[in-house]
Design an enzyme around this catalytic site. Structure first.
Site, PDB file in Angstrom:
ATOM      1  N   ARG A 168       0.939  14.807 -36.476  1.00  0.00           N
ATOM      2  CA  ARG A 168      -0.271  14.582 -35.317  1.00  0.00           C
ATOM      3  C   ARG A 168      -0.256  13.312 -34.478  1.00  0.00           C
ATOM      4  O   ARG A 168      -0.954  12.380 -35.599  1.00  0.00           O
ATOM      5  CB  ARG A 168      -1.436  15.362 -35.693  1.00  0.00           C
ATOM      6  N   ASP A 170     -13.531  14.175 -40.873  1.00  0.00           N
ATOM      7  CA  ASP A 170     -12.784  13.303 -39.972  1.00  0.00           C
ATOM      8  C   ASP A 170     -13.412  12.895 -38.820  1.00  0.00           C
ATOM      9  O   ASP A 170     -14.718  13.183 -38.840  1.00  0.00           O
ATOM     10  CB  ASP A 170     -11.435  13.832 -39.865  1.00  0.00           C
TER      11      ASP A 170
END
Length: 540
Positions: free
Chosen positions: A169, A453
């Site tokens: 990603r 996150d």
């Protein structure tokens, strides 16, 4: 063969890193420079379009499926490309940053896929950007190992056929990489992450029987998917691998993308692998886009917005139906629990919740789901094994029973829960603790037994902003105000100082994190992304 010409890219204000020359080769940087020349102008146009669309939502307080793409949705004949063997069974995926220890543990975890994350689980220090690439190169060449300096424990890769398939990603389109510039202009972080990874690994991966596979974050429209598709076409031609070798899974983690799922798959159809349902960023996007919409769009405490909320059910069920109609994988959300090594009862309760969540996803037709910790892999695996058996996926479940109207996706007021004072305190606690770690270069952080996150910090600060600007009154009678938020933040900062001790507090980034959280939570001019002002303060 002559040596490649020096790259036109300048490496700016970056301390030299061990073995960086293996990543930042002239040939690799020349490829990134070409990506920048060809595609950054379109990226810039699409970012401007985001602002225009947000202004339109502010004016109308609504969204709808696009009339101009109705023919694509109505055409039942098109499908995405068949999944490659390495991505046909995705029943459990583990996520995490690309430091050496995580790389080995994730590949060894027993999950089918590892989301190797340069985005929300990675603070973009130059060290993380470059050495994360080196971890992946070393893993593919089976020359990666790691010894924990504190415990002395050694880590090494299992046999090749036991390793998870990597889906990488890159950063979202909005982020720049200040350390790589062309004529004084920074290269988009997405093109740096994608470009370095693709250039070094695309051919190697095809030789290993896999390919360069990607998760695409923060996508807001099918036009952004079209840009990625054009990048893939160019990149495959550049390194001379067959068109269609790349596969991309798009995170449907913005409210606007939820209205364009079929169009996103259509734009990427030769390279599409699936769609993923990402919870925290999705809620953050709802707040961001409908923050002027009044009381009906006010979200309650983040932990009160479960995946069973009516508007979240509409989103996830539409995602499954859309994916399976087009032959793509539907991947579920994150189980973020981090097992406690000290409290078995905490684990027991949490594991039961994880199991219930994964059972629901498997029953709804998802083909796989995410976990944040290796200990959760067997739990999620059991949930999907029970439904899939020996089948690699359940794309044959078309979910034609699902019917979602445009208003269903934004029916926030269908939820009974309301914001609470404790919700404000939790948002301040988690936001402060996460931002402090991020400013020290850590993107994936265990807080209160959950792996958090950047999406966590985004929903935390967005909810504070929304509650204040909507004039929310909490259950204890207190009005959400900047003054109340400052009071709570000061109390939490004092509690952290007492908890960690004076030395750790002073050597950390606690005051800086407190100040930044208040800035993005209280400023009248809502920042599109917390990571933009945070990046200006990130050292390294």
């Amino acid at each position: 063969m002559s040596a490649p010409a020096p790259s036109p890219l300048a490496i700016v204000e970056a301390e030299p890193l061990p073995r960086q020359e293996e990543v930042l080769t002239d040939a690799a940087l020349a490829f990134v420079a070409e990506l920048h020349r060809r595609f950054t102008p379109r990226r810039d146009e699409l970012l401007a379009r985001r602002g225009e669309r947000r202004a339109e939502i502010a004016r109308t307080s609504t969204l709808d499926f696009l009339p101009e793409t109705a023919a694509i949705r109505a055409d039942d004949s098109w499908k995405v490309a068949p999944a490659p063997a390495a991505l046909n069974d995705r029943r459990v995926e583990i996520t995490g940053p690309t430091d050496r220890k995580m790389t080995i543990n994730a590949l060894n975890s027993g999950a089918k896929v590892w989301l190797a994350d340069f985005e929300d689980a990675s603070a973009p220090t130059w060290e993380n950007v470059v050495l994360g690439q080196l971890s992946l190169i070393d893993a593919y060449e089976r020359r990666i190992d790691f010894t924990d300096p504190r415990s002395g424990k050694s880590y090494a890769l299992k046999a090749a056929d036991e390793l998870a398939t990597v889906v990488m990603r890159p950063r979202g389109w909005h982020l720049q990489e200040r350390h790589l510039q062309l004529d004084g202009s920074p290269v988009p972080g997405a093109l740096v992450d994608f470009g370095l990874y693709f250039f070094h690994n695309a051919k190697r991966l095809t030789e290993l029987g896999k390919g360069p596979y990607f998760y695409l974050p923060k996508t807001e429209s099918h036009l952004e998917a079209r840009l990625w598709n054009d990048i893939f076409v160019f990149a495959q031609e550049y390194v001379d691998i067959p068109q269609g070798t790349v596969r991309a899974t798009v995170l449907i983690e913005t409210i606007t993308a939820a209205y364009e799922m079929e169009e996103i798959l259509y734009e990427l159809r030769d390279h599409a692998s699936g769609l993923n349902a990402g919870r925290w960023d999705y809620l953050f996007s709802i707040v961001k886009n409908f923050r002027d919409g009044g009381e009906k769009f006010v979200l309650p405490d983040r932990n009160a917005v479960t995946m069973t909320a009516p508007f979240m059910r509409a989103y996830t069920e539409l995602l499954v139906r859309t994916c399976h109609k087009r032959g793509a994988h539907a991947i579920g959300g994150m189980a973020a629990f981090i097992p406690s090594r000290r409290d078995a009862e905490v684990n027991k309760v949490a594991f039961e919740k994880v199991k219930a969540d994964k059972d629901r996803e498997a029953a709804d037709g998802f083909d796989g789901s995410w976990v944040a910790h290796p200990d959760l892999v067997p739990i999620a695996m059991a949930s999907f094994d029970a439904v899939l058996g020996s089948r690699p996926n359940q794309k044959d479940r078309l979910r034609e029973d699902v019917s979602v109207a445009p208003g269903d996706l934004i029916a926030i007021d269908s939820l009974d829960a309301k914001p609470t004072y404790e919700g404000l305190r939790n948002a301040v606690q988690v936001g402060t603790r996460y931002i402090e770690a991020w400013l020290r270069g850590l993107g994936a952080v265990a807080i209160f037994n959950l792996m958090e996150d950047a999406a966590t910090a985004e929903i935390s600060r967005s909810q504070i902003w929304q509650w204040i600007n909507a004039g929310v009154v909490f259950e204890n009678g207190e009005l959400a105000t900047p003054e109340l938020t400052r009071k709570v933040a000061a109390e939490e900062l004092a509690a952290i100082r007492a908890e960690v001790g004076e030395e750790a507090f002073t050597s950390g980034k606690w005051q800086q994190a407190h100040d930044l959280l208040l800035h993005v939570s209280l400023d009248a001019d809502y920042a599109d992304f917390l990571t933009l002002p945070a990046y200006e303060q990130l050292v390294g």
